[in-house]
Design an enzyme around this catalytic site. Structure first.
Site, PDB file in Angstrom:
ATOM      1  CB  SER A 186      -0.952  -0.037   1.199  1.00 29.13           C
ATOM      2  OG  SER A 186      -1.943   0.958   1.090  1.00 29.13           O
ATOM      3  CG  HIS A 231      -5.412  -2.374  -0.449  1.00 30.71           C
ATOM      4  ND1 HIS A 231      -4.628  -1.851  -1.457  1.00 30.71           N
ATOM      5  CD2 HIS A 231      -5.004  -1.761   0.690  1.00 30.71           C
ATOM      6  CE1 HIS A 231      -3.795  -0.959  -0.957  1.00 30.71           C
ATOM      7  NE2 HIS A 231      -3.998  -0.883   0.350  1.00 30.71           N
ATOM      8  CG  ASP A 275      -6.429  -2.278  -4.160  1.00 28.92           C
ATOM      9  OD1 ASP A 275      -7.010  -1.456  -3.423  1.00 28.92           O
ATOM     10  OD2 ASP A 275      -5.224  -2.556  -4.044  1.00 28.92           O
TER      11      ASP A 275
END
Length: 277
Positions: free
Chosen positions: A91, A252, A223
């Site tokens: 991320s 995610h 995502d």
């Protein structure tokens, strides 16, 4: 990986003073003195994992710039210069990895794996359009609530709340501690999140192009932070890059339910690259 090969790996917690703050580090290694014991053969490679988000005093430590500089300070201060690095970012950790490559070109980074990378147009993503006003404008409500309701709350009650949340979500209570509900932690998380929404805008194509041969990108199909549109743009702009799309519909936030799947996959990638060292 060969499942028949078993080696006792120690997982332990250490704290270092880095960037003007005490820093927690989780270390996985077969020996507790790999770098300090002269009688132990030193490793030639260090795998440094930067999750979704910490020598010198760093301004705005809990902001995005401060977090990047903190990671660089740790690598410069606590990792021997002859040890090659594999960076793994998840991320916003992927954005931090790219910034490490840009700001600290002297670090011997061998390869970097960017998982579900939020490296561009974060506030324009489906989740970003919701999170941006919450993190940038309404986070002050969270500050007030956390200080009025959580600060006087006993630690036993906070621990109970965390256990209940984990049970509802069918998650293991392994590393999450009651201090996750401390107002200071919540305020810093919201502050960092707001900066991410405002600063992660344009993809840094220059640094990607410069280090393309040592980068692996892994995008999700479901995502809301970096949608498949971003994956397609990457494939179009960098046709020779190692840019992959998840075929297992892993979300995610894979750390909640799919951590072993991702760990096995990345371990295989690393093993395939070790011969190049």
């Amino acid at each position: 990986m060969d499942s028949e090969i078993k080696e006792e790996i120690l997982v332990r917690e250490e704290f270092f003073h880095c960037g003007g703050v005490e820093t927690q580090v989780l270390k996985c290694e077969p020996s507790p003195d790999l770098f300090s014991d002269a009688n132990v053969s030193r490793p030639k490679l260090l795998i440094f994992v930067i999750p979704d988000a910490n020598a010198q005093e760093i301004k705005d430590l809990y902001g995005l710039h401060g977090q990047i500089e903190h990671k660089i300070a740790f690598l410069r201060t606590h990792v021997p210069k002859e040890v090659k690095l594999i960076l793994i970012g998840h991320s916003i950790g992927s954005y931090i990895v790219l910034q490490i490559l840009k700001r600290a070109p002297e670090l011997p980074v061998f390869h970097a794996f960017l998982l579900f990378p939020t490296i561009e147009r974060l506030s324009d993503s489906p989740n970003g359009r919701i999170a941006t006003p919450l993190l940038c404008w309404f986070r002050y409500v969270l500050y007030v609530f956390s200080y009025l309701m959580l600060k006087p709350c006993p630690e036993s009650v906070k621990s109970w709340l965390i256990r209940m949340i984990l049970q509802v979500k069918h998650l293991k209570n392994e590393l999450i501690q009651a201090n996750a509900l401390q107002p200071f932690c919540l305020a810093n998380a919201a502050y960092l999140g707001g900066q991410e929404m405002m600063q992660v805008v344009k993809r840094d194509d220059e640094i990607i192009k410069e280090h393309l041969s040592k980068l692996t990108f892994y995008y999700g199909t479901t995502d809301g932070w970096c949608p498949t549109e971003y994956y397609k743009d990457m494939k179009k702009d960098f046709p020779k890059g190692d840019i992959r799309l998840c075929e297992k519909k892993i979300p995610h936030a894979f750390v909640l339910h799919f951590s072993q799947d991702i760990a096995d996959m990345v371990a295989d990638w690393i093993n395939n690259n070790l011969s190049k060292i």
